[in-house]
Design a protein around this motif. Structure first.
Motif, short mmCIF file in Angstrom:
data_model
loop_
_atom_site.label_atom_id
_atom_site.label_comp_id
_atom_site.label_asym_id
_atom_site.label_seq_id
_atom_site.Cartn_x
_atom_site.Cartn_y
_atom_site.Cartn_z
N ILE A 1 1.00 -28.73 20.80
CA ILE A 1 1.77 -29.94 21.11
C ILE A 1 0.83 -31.11 21.43
N ALA A 2 -0.26 -30.83 22.14
CA ALA A 2 -1.24 -31.87 22.46
C ALA A 2 -1.86 -32.42 21.17
N MET A 3 -2.08 -31.53 20.19
CA MET A 3 -2.65 -31.96 18.91
C MET A 3 -1.65 -32.82 18.14
N VAL A 4 -0.37 -32.45 18.21
CA VAL A 4 0.67 -33.25 17.56
C VAL A 4 0.73 -34.64 18.20
N ASP A 5 0.66 -34.69 19.52
CA ASP A 5 0.71 -35.98 20.23
C ASP A 5 -0.45 -36.89 19.81
N LYS A 6 -1.60 -36.29 19.54
CA LYS A 6 -2.78 -37.08 19.16
C LYS A 6 -2.63 -37.73 17.79
N LEU A 7 -1.64 -37.27 17.00
CA LEU A 7 -1.42 -37.88 15.69
C LEU A 7 -0.85 -39.29 15.82
N GLY A 8 -0.39 -39.64 17.02
CA GLY A 8 0.00 -41.02 17.27
C GLY A 8 1.48 -41.31 17.31
N GLY A 9 2.32 -40.28 17.16
CA GLY A 9 3.76 -40.50 17.28
C GLY A 9 4.44 -41.03 16.03
N ARG A 10 3.70 -41.18 14.95
CA ARG A 10 4.31 -41.63 13.70
C ARG A 10 5.05 -40.45 13.05
N ARG A 11 5.97 -40.78 12.14
CA ARG A 11 6.71 -39.74 11.43
C ARG A 11 6.34 -39.76 9.95
N GLU B 1 1.61 -15.90 28.90
CA GLU B 1 0.70 -16.96 29.35
C GLU B 1 -0.15 -17.47 28.18
N GLU B 2 -0.61 -16.53 27.35
CA GLU B 2 -1.43 -16.92 26.20
C GLU B 2 -0.60 -17.73 25.20
N LYS B 3 0.62 -17.30 24.95
CA LYS B 3 1.50 -18.03 24.03
C LYS B 3 1.81 -19.42 24.57
N GLN C 1 -1.15 -21.63 23.92
CA GLN C 1 -1.20 -21.98 22.50
C GLN C 1 -0.20 -23.10 22.19
N ARG C 2 0.99 -22.98 22.75
CA ARG C 2 2.02 -23.98 22.54
C ARG C 2 1.56 -25.34 23.07
N ARG C 3 1.00 -25.35 24.29
CA ARG C 3 0.52 -26.61 24.87
C ARG C 3 -0.59 -27.22 24.02
N GLN C 4 -1.48 -26.36 23.53
CA GLN C 4 -2.59 -26.83 22.71
C GLN C 4 -2.10 -27.49 21.42
#
Length: 265
Positions: free
Chosen positions: A196-206, A186-188, A191-194
């Motif tokens: 991935i959410a941070m990656v999504d906030k980068l705006g989807g650029r590569r 559950e903890e892992k 962490q994974r969701r947290q």
């Protein structure tokens, strides 16, 4: 992969837990991880998983910066070759570059030099715009909080730090996540969701640089010469995803057996 899928590259020094972090993200033990300071990962490795929202996540694990075998120059050559391999795995670029550090060890001048070397290879802009820091060994932070050795939550602790860590914390615009690589499922998962959410906030650029452009040109040339096909390129991705789904089925069967045994008591 669709445009909504995510590609992530793992970076960091030898022995900081990159492979374990990658396994948490994949939700399975795909990357070999051994508790020793010698680097186990000598070549880049690409694995695929499926996120809860249906997207595919590609994770590429790279050899440690400044690998302990050989001279510094040999270590740099290993890393540059690994970056080229990682670029070849995803010529379109990466949505995030994950810098893995070890909680509990000082962020030394040597660490900072490694970071500067990464800038030389990947460009100055990658840290500010695409880099997220994962502090592994998060169970040590948890114990320190329980023992009252640390009195503040993780984010506040990060803001209180000085020296080289303060510099990197500002450069990544406070994008730092604590990972307990030996925590509960559950903890892992949280962490994974947290992350991935941070990656999504980068705006989807590569993130791309000259390596990516060269790799993309070479890929297009090979396609035009019919030396490779898109079907062949997708085989490794599909195999990785099948292994992930196989592990999930095994896990669900194990849970069902446990529940059945409990009901029959």
């Amino acid at each position: 992969m669709s445009s909504a899928d995510l590609d992530i590259m793992l970076l960091g020094k030898t022995g900081v837990g990159k492979s374990k972090t990658g396994n948490v993200l994949l939700d399975r033990n795909a990357f070999r991880s051994v508790a020793r300071m010698e680097s186990v990962t000598m070549k880049s490795q690409k694995e695929i998983t499926e996120l809860e929202d249906g997207r595919r996540l590609c994770v590429v694990d790279t050899p440690g910066v400044g690998d302990t075998r050989g001279t510094d120059n040999e270590g740099k050559k290993v890393f540059i070759n690994a970056i080229k391999e990682a670029v070849s795995a995803n010529p379109a670029g990466y949505h995030a570059l994950i810098m893995v550090l070890w909680f509990g060890s000082r962020f030394t001048k040597e660490d900072f030099k490694s970071l500067e070397f990464l800038k030389e290879v990947l460009g100055d802009e990658f840290i500010k715009e695409y880099c997220i820091v994962v502090l592994s060994n998060g169970d040590s932070f948890k114990r320190a909080r329980e023992d009252k050795e640390i009195a503040v939550p993780f984010k506040e602790w990060c803001k209180e730090q000085e020296g080289h860590f303060k510099t990197i914390f500002k450069e990544v615009q406070e994008r730092v996540v604590l990972f307990n690589n030996v925590g509960s499922p559950e903890e892992k998962s949280e962490q994974r969701r947290q992350l991935i959410a941070m990656v999504d906030k980068l705006g989807g650029r590569r993130y791309i640089n000259r390596y990516f452009k060269e790799a993309m040109n070479e890929l297009e040339k090979l396609r035009s010469d019919k030396k490779i096909s898109e079907m062949a390129e997708n085989v490794q991705n599909e195999i990785s995803l099948i292994l992930y789904q196989k592990d999930r089925i095994k896990s669900n069967l194990s849970i069902d057996k446990q529940l059945h045994a409990t009901c029959n008591i």
